[in-house]
Design a protein around this motif. Sequence first.
Motif, PDB file in Angstrom:
ATOM      1  N   THR A  11       5.282   7.009   2.023  1.00  0.00           N
ATOM      2  CA  THR A  11       5.534   5.793   2.789  1.00  0.00           C
ATOM      3  C   THR A  11       4.806   4.632   2.123  1.00  0.00           C
ATOM      4  O   THR A  11       3.963   4.827   1.239  1.00  0.00           O
ATOM      5  CB  THR A  11       5.049   5.937   4.242  1.00  0.00           C
ATOM      6  N   GLN A  12       5.128   3.424   2.570  1.00  0.00           N
ATOM      7  CA  GLN A  12       4.488   2.222   2.053  1.00  0.00           C
ATOM      8  C   GLN A  12       4.328   1.205   3.172  1.00  0.00           C
ATOM      9  O   GLN A  12       5.132   1.146   4.100  1.00  0.00           O
ATOM     10  CB  GLN A  12       5.309   1.612   0.914  1.00  0.00           C
ATOM     11  N   LEU A  13       3.255   0.418   3.068  1.00  0.00           N
ATOM     12  CA  LEU A  13       2.995  -0.691   3.978  1.00  0.00           C
ATOM     13  C   LEU A  13       3.158  -1.983   3.190  1.00  0.00           C
ATOM     14  O   LEU A  13       2.604  -2.120   2.094  1.00  0.00           O
ATOM     15  CB  LEU A  13       1.587  -0.603   4.562  1.00  0.00           C
ATOM     16  N   VAL A  14       3.907  -2.925   3.756  1.00  0.00           N
ATOM     17  CA  VAL A  14       4.212  -4.178   3.074  1.00  0.00           C
ATOM     18  C   VAL A  14       3.389  -5.299   3.700  1.00  0.00           C
ATOM     19  O   VAL A  14       3.419  -5.491   4.921  1.00  0.00           O
ATOM     20  CB  VAL A  14       5.717  -4.507   3.155  1.00  0.00           C
ATOM     21  N   PHE A  15       2.652  -6.025   2.863  1.00  0.00           N
ATOM     22  CA  PHE A  15       1.844  -7.159   3.298  1.00  0.00           C
ATOM     23  C   PHE A  15       2.405  -8.414   2.633  1.00  0.00           C
ATOM     24  O   PHE A  15       2.444  -8.493   1.398  1.00  0.00           O
ATOM     25  CB  PHE A  15       0.375  -6.960   2.904  1.00  0.00           C
ATOM     26  N   ARG A  16       2.832  -9.372   3.435  1.00  0.00           N
ATOM     27  CA  ARG A  16       3.557 -10.531   2.925  1.00  0.00           C
ATOM     28  C   ARG A  16       2.646 -11.746   2.827  1.00  0.00           C
ATOM     29  O   ARG A  16       1.964 -12.108   3.783  1.00  0.00           O
ATOM     30  CB  ARG A  16       4.754 -10.846   3.816  1.00  0.00           C
ATOM     31  N   GLY A  17       2.673 -12.350   1.648  1.00  0.00           N
ATOM     32  CA  GLY A  17       1.930 -13.578   1.413  1.00  0.00           C
ATOM     33  C   GLY A  17       2.828 -14.784   1.563  1.00  0.00           C
ATOM     34  O   GLY A  17       3.638 -14.876   2.483  1.00  0.00           O
ATOM     35  N   LEU A  21       0.854  -1.179   0.000  1.00  0.00           N
ATOM     36  CA  LEU A  21       0.000   0.000   0.000  1.00  0.00           C
ATOM     37  C   LEU A  21       0.894   1.236   0.000  1.00  0.00           C
ATOM     38  O   LEU A  21       1.705   1.431   0.913  1.00  0.00           O
ATOM     39  CB  LEU A  21      -0.912   0.008   1.227  1.00  0.00           C
ATOM     40  N   TRP A  22       0.717   2.056  -1.019  1.00  0.00           N
ATOM     41  CA  TRP A  22       1.556   3.245  -1.185  1.00  0.00           C
ATOM     42  C   TRP A  22       0.772   4.483  -0.773  1.00  0.00           C
ATOM     43  O   TRP A  22      -0.267   4.784  -1.359  1.00  0.00           O
ATOM     44  CB  TRP A  22       2.008   3.378  -2.636  1.00  0.00           C
TER      45      TRP A  22
END
Length: 582
Positions: A345-351, A338-339
């Motif tokens: 900033t960015q949010l990282v979601f790991r699969g 999510l940018w």
Amino acid sequence: MSSFFTTSTSQRKRKREETNAAPSTKRKNMSSKVGAKRTMDVPARGRRDDSISSDGSEDEPRRKIISDEEPTASSESEDEDETGAERRLRLAEQYLQTLKTEVDETGFDAGEIDRDLIAERLQEDVAETKGRLYRRITSTLSFSTAVQTSFRSLSSSVTSIAICPPYVYTVSKDLQLTKWELPSPPRLRLPNPTRKRPPKPVGRRPIKLIAKKGSKRESKDPNGQHHTAPILSIAASSTGKFIATGGADKRLIIWSADTLTPLRVFTQHRDAITSLAFRRGTNQLYSASRDRTIKCWSLDELAYVETLFGHQDQVVDVASLGMERCVSAGARDRTARLWKVVEETQLVFRGGGSSEKRRPGRRKEGDNDLKKSYSEGSIDRVAMIDEEMFVTGSDNGSLSLWSLHKKKPIFTIPLAHGLDLAMKPEEASAEATPDAKVPERQPRWITALATVPYSDLVVSGSWDGEVRVWKVSGDKRRLEGSGVVGRIEKEGGSLDVVDGAQEDGEDVSVMGLINDISVFERGDNEKDGLSIVAAIGTEHRLGRWQKVKGRNGAVVFEVQKIPRTEDPGEGDVQEEMLKNGT
């Protein structure tokens, strides 16, 4: 001349005491006896106090009237043995009858109704501004009875599709950009008593308006105004002004939506452009590319803005809503990001999870494929539900629900489109006498994903011949299956999600691989139903490694809204109409 500041302290205190003496005088007047003469200082207060403290001489006639009527009412209730509940019901019916008479005499207040509608619309606007899911529309639509219509004059795999009602824009691997016009959806018709089964309404085909086709011969021309390699993505601005296309030739071309005239060609990307998304309600554009970047564009000035870095693999999909942010899928880096453009900033979601849970469905003896785990190797699709939730689709067939407050998916549906068909021995081996052992069945990828913004509706596609519908639960913690578009569920249970319709030998809704899905609502707040447009091809939009039997083109499904009536008889008739497909 004396003033407040020149007088002594004792005099100031004395004056305050004099001003405070007035209420005590009023209290004396209030506590005076009933027949006393009212003073001229407080006439209104005196009259009110006098009425309150009166001995009730004016109320005596009213009390006499009530006392005269009480024996009659009590006698009637005793004769009819009326209970308290029955009496309340009778009074409520009398009240409703009175209201009905007043409405018949005076009519409705159109201004008040308009104010109520405006207030409701303002509440929706506030909810949309906050970016939250606020509509529940999945249960109000009849997906199983959707009317299906196909597009004409499409000879190559359609890679992407975009909608700006009532127009549809398609792009294909043969470098063609086409503009279509969707006709109005067919209406429900009353059943004919002389016929056993009413005829199913047939939707009119979309009308082809304009087509633009590029040429590979112009690949060496730096000033070319069209694509010179397969077009992989397309997006239409909600303002209805611009169309953006991106292709394997690294070009981003901006077109006029009315005439499909090229306005500007951008060549800032260093690899193929795989996905495009407009910010809702604006002309701000996000483009994703195989060069592992996302670029922001402002089409009001036809200018480049900035580049977003972070993905470790090619970015294959991007989505955006009203706020100045976007969500991207990073393929084999197995992350969704999510940018936040303004905050940089960015949010990282790991699969990277696995489909370990066993999917429900019919299971043959000796078939252990349903118990196996299929690891997630790539996140290929992403779509936003609201500003805080989104869904992703993976190459292991998993459909995942994400929230900004958690870095892992809050819910995952494994094998959302089931397993692929088992290969025959002669297909798996080139030997004259092939071995009976064949490769294991593999899950079908999620190749297309779409949502209705700020609602609970999610639509997905693969190559099993079905467009599936999912619903976000009321607590926003789960995804629930809501059937298949254009196919009625079987009695005694849901559809077989593991094998799909192809193995059953039944008619399928879509013949081919669904490369893209776009959804829009008919009328104001889906009052006229929903339209689902699917881009179909015989091969995957990003390559030729996945080929299926089918046809190239596009399909539009017109989903009717389930009628809501208070008359049971009329409701039964309309329910029967929906079952018959009318």
